[in-house]
Write an enzyme that holds these catalytic residues in place. Sequence first.
Site, short mmCIF file in Angstrom:
data_model
loop_
_atom_site.label_atom_id
_atom_site.label_comp_id
_atom_site.label_asym_id
_atom_site.label_seq_id
_atom_site.Cartn_x
_atom_site.Cartn_y
_atom_site.Cartn_z
N ASP A 292 0.88 -1.10 -0.10
CA ASP A 292 -0.02 -0.06 -0.09
C ASP A 292 0.86 0.95 -0.08
OD1 ASP A 292 -2.20 1.53 0.11
OD2 ASP A 292 -2.73 1.46 2.23
N THR A 294 0.01 4.59 1.25
CA THR A 294 -0.07 5.43 2.40
C THR A 294 -0.02 4.40 3.79
OG1 THR A 294 -1.93 6.74 1.41
CG2 THR A 294 -1.72 6.70 3.82
N ASP A 526 -2.27 -1.63 6.46
CA ASP A 526 -2.55 -1.44 7.84
C ASP A 526 -4.02 -0.95 8.04
OD1 ASP A 526 -2.74 1.11 6.30
OD2 ASP A 526 -1.32 2.38 7.43
#
Length: 786
Positions: A292, A294, A526
């Site tokens: 990912d 971010t 996350d």
Amino acid sequence: MGLTTEQALKLKEEGKYNGNVKAGTKTVGEILFDNIFTFFNAVNLVAAIFVFTTGSYKNMTFMFVCFWNAIVGIFQEMKARRTLTKLKILLNPVAFVIRDDKEIQIKSDDIVYGDTCVFYAGDQVCVDGKVIEGEGFVNESLLTGESIPVPKKKDDNVLAGTFVAEGKLIVEATGVGEESYTYKIIKRAKKFKKNRSEIMYSINYVIRLVTLFVIPVATGLILKQHFVSHDSYNEIVLSTVAATIGFIPSGFVLLTSLVMFKGAIKLSFYNTLVQDLYSTEKLARVDTICFDKTGTLTKGRFDVTKIVEINCSRDEFEKALKEYSNTGFDRNSTILSIRAYYSGKDYNWNFIDGIPFSSARKWSLLEFKEGTYVLGAPDVLLSDKEKFNSKYNQEMVHGARIIAFGKCESYDKDKETFEGFSLMGLVILKDTLRDNAKETIEFLDSQKLNIKVISGDNPLTASIVATEAGIKDADKYIDASSIDSIEDIKEAVDKYTVFGRVTPEFKLKFVRALQEQEHIVAMTGDGVNDVMALKEADCSIAMQSGSSAARDISSVVLLDSDFAHIPEIIREGRRSINNLERSGVLYLTKTVYAILLALLFIVIPYSYPFKPIQYTLLGTLTIGYPSFFLAFEPNDERVRTGFLYNILFKAIPNGALVATNVCLSALMVYIWLRSDLTLSTMATLTTGLVSMFIFTDLCRPFTRLRFWVTVLVPIVFWTVLLILPDVFDVMGITLMRFYGSVVILSIDFVIYLFYRMLTRKFFNKDKFRARITNWLNKKARKQAKM
């Protein structure tokens, strides 16, 4: 406004509260059950019960392997569970609610349906709700992957798992606990993820396969020894149990657990939590890793990257900006980023009054004795917007946030207006790369791993970040919202490197598409939006700073949220796999010759030559002891495909060599001595000698450790046989018996070399190895989905 205490208590009794959800981690009972009630333990337990009935308790020593294997597995999983529980307690947010017309602070788990919650800048929204008062910006990156905050005002909906970036929101809770949007996503992945370890699956496959031989072989041996050899009950049980437990590479199961446990302990020093023993192995095997943007490649927060003074000196601009960020009402992400940029500098201006930030106005104002200053969006504060946009368009396209700062002549606090704005300069903020991101990507690229970036952000922004990180072909990007069918996704995973505007459902389809193309996939994430993909991936890595749902479902948790630890996890996985592959040859050699001998001695006119205690001696000194040292050596060579194939390629000829030895011993005893005890002694002796030859061959090239292992093993083996013959049910070792075993060893050494030459010539095929590996991976994935 808000509920009364009595109403809240009643709603909690009805189960309408935020803490009424099921944990994602295993319970203590599930951990104990999974590690104790295994097929491996069941087979050994049945064998132990039969041995117990004979009264020969020393022949039950093989049960220690089951005991320690269960202990290691339980300890590691309990350790992971305790760590996650502590994290949840540490990170469990508190919230402000209005009850009995007063604003009070409570645990987020105690919020009930209908509560009026107050969220300030920096607070985590812990319920689904509707804004009934206030305005602000909400960061929804954990749900959507989009890092740019979304404006919220009255009557807008907010979701649990988001953060208030700016402003103040008063929210009525409309979805708590299992009714929240976040939990509905988690529910699709709440069943605890099963292992997809090739090592574990290979071991279990071998155990299940050889167990098919147990009943027919045991029946054949019992009938032969009862009706042909006329042995006693104790002799029949002990020899039959010895034959059948020899089928199962029990020591290899324990050694694998110990090696993986050692790896988990080592990685804990790198702030890495391994949730199951096979996590490092799975990451070492992956050929495709999905990041990912971010929170993984980037820090997940905006940092000041540039200060541009325009109509004043640099010193004047920085003094004013520093004092502004260190004073006033706001504690939003922009203010905190500017404050961090100027940490250590203090000018101590005299604050008078001001107007706090509002998402509707998009600016804030502070009055000092030294002047009145305004900070806000350029498109609101500046009159010549077209000139500004043309100059800084490229910065904004690349994901930068630009803030204007300047003086004003006067302001009206009641009307929330100001006049006479004069621009002093601009602040440019950007979600920056993590430290060591480039080094980590460089390592992964050197290992020939395919790297994919899947983000909820704008695809161009994600592409720019990926390029900065050094990811190859980062310019090949696509908007995932433009991809509809499964066929298009399968085509896109090969064609593109960066995927933007990705939804949780797309991430799941993305991982499955890669797996269908025979890739072994690792997924990092996350947020709640990553949960389904994390569960589906062959190896999942979560950041501690993310959602608890992502941590619960993942194989590995990076406790400092730094993906720079991934190379160390890969190295540890390689050490485990490569060393276990070499040690596994010793254990499966024993499995091969145990099966061959059991089948042969159904027809050979002698009782089975081994007892469980003799297998314990052979397994400990000629297999367990050397393999233990070999398994913990440093080894960061690239993992070869075909774990089981690589072991069997060597174990089959080695096992045939041992079986040939024992058969030659039986022939020698039949011709000269005609004694079961002599046969048992000769079989133990020759098996030990051949096993020493095998592990000596495996130790090449020799290191200092390997040299001393090969020297000490035969010394200890001969010492034990000479000192404790009665304990291991063998006769004293005479010179004649030693010479006889050497003659036998010399004969079948020639046979061994011929056999190895044939197998190398006809069966060492890469395609065959790859087919076995792919088949095992498919079987493991299928089993994990059941």
